[in-house]
Design an enzyme around this catalytic site. Structure first.
Site, PDB file in Angstrom:
ATOM      1  N   TYR A 129       0.956  -1.086  -0.117  1.00  0.00           N
ATOM      2  CA  TYR A 129      -0.001   0.054  -0.239  1.00  0.00           C
ATOM      3  C   TYR A 129       1.013   1.198   0.066  1.00  0.00           C
ATOM      4  O   TYR A 129       1.574   1.251   0.870  1.00  0.00           O
ATOM      5  CB  TYR A 129      -0.868  -0.015   1.245  1.00  0.00           C
ATOM      6  N   GLN A 191     -10.559   0.433   1.688  1.00  0.00           N
ATOM      7  CA  GLN A 191     -11.058  -0.518   0.249  1.00  0.00           C
ATOM      8  C   GLN A 191      -9.989  -1.159  -0.490  1.00  0.00           C
ATOM      9  O   GLN A 191     -10.043  -2.483  -1.003  1.00  0.00           O
ATOM     10  CB  GLN A 191     -11.848   0.235  -0.568  1.00  0.00           C
ATOM     11  N   ASN A 214      -3.057   6.208   6.354  1.00  0.00           N
ATOM     12  CA  ASN A 214      -3.843   7.035   7.223  1.00  0.00           C
ATOM     13  C   ASN A 214      -4.666   5.991   8.294  1.00  0.00           C
ATOM     14  O   ASN A 214      -4.487   4.822   8.390  1.00  0.00           O
ATOM     15  CB  ASN A 214      -4.858   8.115   6.585  1.00  0.00           C
ATOM     16  N   SER A 237       4.768   9.845  12.544  1.00  0.00           N
ATOM     17  CA  SER A 237       6.160   9.682  12.521  1.00  0.00           C
ATOM     18  C   SER A 237       6.585  10.428  13.996  1.00  0.00           C
ATOM     19  O   SER A 237       5.817  11.152  14.549  1.00  0.00           O
ATOM     20  CB  SER A 237       6.784  10.664  11.385  1.00  0.00           C
ATOM     21  N   GLN A 259      10.415  15.697  11.185  1.00  0.00           N
ATOM     22  CA  GLN A 259       9.367  14.628  11.557  1.00  0.00           C
ATOM     23  C   GLN A 259       8.060  15.424  11.834  1.00  0.00           C
ATOM     24  O   GLN A 259       6.903  14.745  11.411  1.00  0.00           O
ATOM     25  CB  GLN A 259       9.591  13.848  12.459  1.00  0.00           C
ATOM     26  N   HIS A 262       5.355  15.985   9.288  1.00  0.00           N
ATOM     27  CA  HIS A 262       4.718  14.898   8.498  1.00  0.00           C
ATOM     28  C   HIS A 262       3.139  14.930   8.765  1.00  0.00           C
ATOM     29  O   HIS A 262       2.588  14.569   8.107  1.00  0.00           O
ATOM     30  CB  HIS A 262       5.086  13.756   8.777  1.00  0.00           C
ATOM     31  N   GLU A 327      10.494   6.138  17.273  1.00  0.00           N
ATOM     32  CA  GLU A 327      10.630   5.593  16.042  1.00  0.00           C
ATOM     33  C   GLU A 327      11.950   5.942  15.279  1.00  0.00           C
ATOM     34  O   GLU A 327      12.828   4.980  14.920  1.00  0.00           O
ATOM     35  CB  GLU A 327       9.655   6.184  14.973  1.00  0.00           C
ATOM     36  N   HIS A 328      12.495   7.214  15.486  1.00  0.00           N
ATOM     37  CA  HIS A 328      13.760   7.503  15.059  1.00  0.00           C
ATOM     38  C   HIS A 328      14.438   8.474  16.238  1.00  0.00           C
ATOM     39  O   HIS A 328      13.722   9.015  17.127  1.00  0.00           O
ATOM     40  CB  HIS A 328      13.550   9.004  14.049  1.00  0.00           C
ATOM     41  N   ASP A 361      15.572   8.705   5.859  1.00  0.00           N
ATOM     42  CA  ASP A 361      14.110   8.413   5.113  1.00  0.00           C
ATOM     43  C   ASP A 361      14.337   8.242   3.557  1.00  0.00           C
ATOM     44  O   ASP A 361      13.590   7.686   2.977  1.00  0.00           O
ATOM     45  CB  ASP A 361      13.312   9.831   5.145  1.00  0.00           C
ATOM     46  N   GLU A 415       0.422 -38.264  26.882  1.00  0.00           N
ATOM     47  CA  GLU A 415      -0.515 -37.276  26.483  1.00  0.00           C
ATOM     48  C   GLU A 415      -2.085 -37.671  25.969  1.00  0.00           C
ATOM     49  O   GLU A 415      -3.052 -37.312  25.521  1.00  0.00           O
ATOM     50  CB  GLU A 415      -0.089 -36.291  25.297  1.00  0.00           C
ATOM     51  N   HIS A 420      -1.084 -41.063  17.899  1.00  0.00           N
ATOM     52  CA  HIS A 420       0.491 -40.406  17.628  1.00  0.00           C
ATOM     53  C   HIS A 420       1.452 -41.544  17.826  1.00  0.00           C
ATOM     54  O   HIS A 420       2.305 -41.741  17.275  1.00  0.00           O
ATOM     55  CB  HIS A 420       0.500 -39.195  18.747  1.00  0.00           C
TER      56      HIS A 420
HETATM   57  N1  NAD Z   1       5.713   5.350   8.740  1.00  0.00           N
HETATM   58  C1  NAD Z   1       6.000   5.634   7.246  1.00  0.00           C
HETATM   59  O1  NAD Z   1       7.170   5.243   6.897  1.00  0.00           O
HETATM   60  C2  NAD Z   1       5.151   6.452   6.626  1.00  0.00           C
HETATM   61  C3  NAD Z   1       5.655   6.905   4.991  1.00  0.00           C
HETATM   62  C4  NAD Z   1       4.812   7.811   4.390  1.00  0.00           C
HETATM   63  C5  NAD Z   1       3.353   8.004   4.975  1.00  0.00           C
HETATM   64  N2  NAD Z   1       3.073   7.861   6.072  1.00  0.00           N
HETATM   65  C6  NAD Z   1       1.839   8.158   6.799  1.00  0.00           C
HETATM   66  O2  NAD Z   1       0.707   7.420   6.195  1.00  0.00           O
HETATM   67  C7  NAD Z   1      -0.138   8.572   5.925  1.00  0.00           C
HETATM   68  C8  NAD Z   1      -0.670   8.880   4.629  1.00  0.00           C
HETATM   69  O3  NAD Z   1      -2.108   9.284   4.648  1.00  0.00           O
HETATM   70  P1  NAD Z   1      -3.014  10.096   3.596  1.00  0.00           P
HETATM   71  O4  NAD Z   1      -4.224  10.359   3.909  1.00  0.00           O
HETATM   72  O5  NAD Z   1      -2.011  11.066   3.038  1.00  0.00           O
HETATM   73  O6  NAD Z   1      -3.063   8.934   2.285  1.00  0.00           O
HETATM   74  P2  NAD Z   1      -3.881   7.495   2.509  1.00  0.00           P
HETATM   75  O7  NAD Z   1      -3.438   7.019   0.882  1.00  0.00           O
HETATM   76  O8  NAD Z   1      -3.076   6.592   3.357  1.00  0.00           O
HETATM   77  O9  NAD Z   1      -5.220   7.765   2.467  1.00  0.00           O
HETATM   78  C9  NAD Z   1      -5.902   8.367   1.479  1.00  0.00           C
HETATM   79  C10 NAD Z   1      -7.101   7.246   1.482  1.00  0.00           C
HETATM   80  O10 NAD Z   1      -8.147   7.189   2.518  1.00  0.00           O
HETATM   81  C11 NAD Z   1      -9.291   7.136   2.236  1.00  0.00           C
HETATM   82  N3  NAD Z   1     -10.119   7.967   2.992  1.00  0.00           N
HETATM   83  C12 NAD Z   1     -10.234   9.505   3.174  1.00  0.00           C
HETATM   84  N4  NAD Z   1     -11.054  10.043   4.027  1.00  0.00           N
HETATM   85  C13 NAD Z   1     -11.893   8.968   4.185  1.00  0.00           C
HETATM   86  C14 NAD Z   1     -13.107   8.751   4.939  1.00  0.00           C
HETATM   87  N5  NAD Z   1     -13.646   9.692   5.671  1.00  0.00           N
HETATM   88  N6  NAD Z   1     -13.780   7.523   5.143  1.00  0.00           N
HETATM   89  C15 NAD Z   1     -13.185   6.486   4.507  1.00  0.00           C
HETATM   90  N7  NAD Z   1     -11.950   6.548   4.016  1.00  0.00           N
HETATM   91  C16 NAD Z   1     -11.367   7.636   3.641  1.00  0.00           C
HETATM   92  C17 NAD Z   1      -9.439   7.401   0.954  1.00  0.00           C
HETATM   93  O11 NAD Z   1      -9.995   6.287   0.171  1.00  0.00           O
HETATM   94  C18 NAD Z   1      -8.104   7.659   0.129  1.00  0.00           C
HETATM   95  O12 NAD Z   1      -8.002   7.042  -0.849  1.00  0.00           O
HETATM   96  C19 NAD Z   1       0.120   9.689   7.043  1.00  0.00           C
HETATM   97  O13 NAD Z   1      -0.311   9.604   8.093  1.00  0.00           O
HETATM   98  C20 NAD Z   1       1.605   9.918   6.622  1.00  0.00           C
HETATM   99  O14 NAD Z   1       2.390  10.414   8.057  1.00  0.00           O
HETATM  100  C21 NAD Z   1       3.900   6.979   6.993  1.00  0.00           C
HETATM  101  N1  HSO Z   2       9.917   9.871   8.187  1.00  0.00           N
HETATM  102  C1  HSO Z   2       8.887   9.063   7.586  1.00  0.00           C
HETATM  103  C2  HSO Z   2       8.450   7.780   8.391  1.00  0.00           C
HETATM  104  O1  HSO Z   2       8.243   7.960   9.611  1.00  0.00           O
HETATM  105  C3  HSO Z   2       9.085   8.334   6.262  1.00  0.00           C
HETATM  106  C4  HSO Z   2       9.266   9.306   5.193  1.00  0.00           C
HETATM  107  C5  HSO Z   2       8.901   9.357   3.825  1.00  0.00           C
HETATM  108  N2  HSO Z   2       9.255  10.563   3.203  1.00  0.00           N
HETATM  109  C6  HSO Z   2       9.664  11.387   4.109  1.00  0.00           C
HETATM  110  N3  HSO Z   2       9.680  10.706   5.311  1.00  0.00           N
HETATM  111 ZN    ZN Z   3      10.125  11.792   7.094  1.00  0.00          ZN
END
Ligand code: NAD
Ligand code: HSO
Ligand code: ZN
Length: 436
Positions: A129, A191, A214, A237, A259, A262, A327-328, A361, A415, A420
């Protein structure tokens, strides 16, 4: 950022506040996610098209849901060639780091008529994803696909939400193609997770789903766990900097904000032994925030989850850092390598003033998908291990089994599992009868 004197009590309060960011506290979205998953399971593609229209405001159809080769070719024309070069350079580093994680199958010698072993096999199909709602993350594409590729996964199925124009962001597509995604689908959110877990007419069911997202994505992954495997539930993050007066406050402030930008729920924590240094960093943070494009997000995350903690000494600072299990973690102290050896809990550790977190990153090689919300106490970074499984191998010759068969019969009988015991005993019943 809140300036707090480090004590057992203040550490406890901070930990409680940080835990508010855990996906486990977002039960209010669980019903919506359950409904989405059930509909995808029952209606397949039709549900995907409906939800993509509802949440992403885009019409996708059976004909357009899968990214075509033409779309990939077009993406290459749209991305700055120098960025493509950077992606390729990062790929080399990420690949070579993960190649060191490869594990071999092993088998013991057979001199006593037995052979034992462990056969390492890559997963067959993996779903990746890639988030694409509020921002795009080609770096996360590399971090999720490369370890799967290095492990030898047969089929890597990527999903990501389409943009408003109905297309996938070009740099995401270029990164996916460079890293080796086998197929890419324009669907996001819960979905997409449902489609990967159950399969639809267009999207194949996979064995494991990896990748951040998310709250809807996180809760959907949690819900399908067991039906398929998942990597982890990545939360917002986090950065924790351990620094003393030898560090450069200008650099440390910049690193904390990297961070915080983010997410409103991101956390940025400085633990230092010098109050004067703490004030310098605070001043630098205020100076930087004004100039940064994601000012509103940064201000919100610092207000809620930004801390400057003053410790009596480095041992107390490290003890608190181990409790927080960030995390970091950056260590910018007089003896950073020595201090690093005392750190038990952190997803990734960056040492010295030139190893700022974004180096990890994007470029250095280690994976940026890391445990958050204190889970670094027991989880590790995403790695090749996430994409393999191990089968135990057992071989005993007749002679070898004969030597110990009575032990097994006795154990099984204790047992009360007579079937067995019988499955061992039948092989020697004639000899055993003769010897009675
Ligand atoms: N830990 C990591 O390595 C890392 C790396 C990149 C991003 N992230 C995190 O990932 C997250 C990405 O989130 P995003 O929102 O930008 O993208 P996302 O792709 O995770 O979410 C978008 C999707 O959420 C769904 N959505 C939105 N509103 C909705 C609702 N009300 N009900 C149901 N579904 C709904 C939609 O289908 C949409 O396609 C951020 O929190 C970011 O910090 C983490
Ligand atoms: N710091 C994020 C993970 O916590 C990953 C990321 C992607 N792009 C930039 N940063
Ligand atoms: Zn980052």
């Amino acid at each position: 950022m809140r300036k707090v004197k480090l004590t057992k009590e203040s550490t406890k309060d901070i930990l409680e506040n940080l835990l508010k960011r855990s996906p486990n506290n977002y039960g209010k979205y669980e019903d919506a996610v359950t409904t989405i998953l059930a509909k995808v399971r029952a209606e397949g593609d039709a549900a995907l098209f409906e939800y993509t229209k509802e949440f992403d405001k885009v019409d996708v159809t059976k004909e357009t849901i899968r990214v075509t080769q033409e779309e990939i070719d077009e993406a290459y024309k749209l991305v700055d060639p120098s960025l493509i070069d950077v992606i390729r350079k990062a790929l080399v580093n990420i690949r070579s780091f993960h190649e060191k994680q490869l594990q071999n199958s092993w088998f013991t010698s057979t001199t006593d008529g037995t052979m034992l072993g462990q056969k390492v096999t890559a997963l067959n199909r993996v779903g990746v994803y890639v988030p694409g709602g509020k921002a795009v993350y080609p770096s996360s594409v590399l971090m999720n696909i490369v370890p799967a590729k290095v492990a030898g996964v047969d089929r890597i199925v990527m999903t990501t939400p389409p943009g408003k124009d109905g297309k996938v962001n070009p740099s995401t597509l270029v990164a996916a193609n460079e890293a080796g995604a086998d197929e890419i689908y324009k669907v996001g959110g819960a979905q997409a997770i449902g489609a990967l877990a159950y399969g639809t007419e267009s999207i194949p069911k996979v064995d494991k789903i990896v990748g951040p997202g998310n709250i809807f994505v996180a809760l959907a992954k949690k819900a399908v766990y067991g039906y398929v495997s998942i990597d982890s539930i990545a939360g917002p993050s986090e950065i924790l900097v351990l620094a003393d007066e030898t560090a450069n406050p200008h650099y440390i402030a910049a690193d904390l904000l990297s961070q915080a930008e983010h997410d409103e729920m991101a956390s940025a924590i400085l633990i230092t032994t010098s109050e004067e240094f703490a004030d310098q960093v605070d001043k630098e943070v205020i100076g930087f925030v004004e100039k940064l494009s994601r000012k509103a997000i940064i201000e919100k995350s610092l207000e809620n989850f930004g801390y400057i903690l003053i410790a009596e000494d480095m041992d107390e600072a490290i003890e608190a850092a181990n409790e927080i299990a960030s995390e970091h973690m950056e260590i910018v102290t007089r003896n950073p390598f020595e201090d690093m050896m005392k750190v038990r809990n952190a997803g990734a550790i960056f040492i010295g003033q030139y190893s700022s977190e974004p180096l990890g990153d994007y470029f250095a090689g280690p994976n940026h998908v890391l445990p958050t919300n204190g889970t670094a106490k027991f989880f590790s970074a995403l790695s090749v291990d996430d994409f393999i499984k191990k089968s135990s191998i057992v071989y005993y010759s007749r002679e070898a089994l004969k030597k110990i068969h009575k032990d097994i019969v006795q154990f099984a009988t204790s047992e009360q599992l007579t079937a067995h015991a019988n499955s061992i005993a039948v092989r020697f019943e004639d000899e055993d009868k003769e010897n009675e």
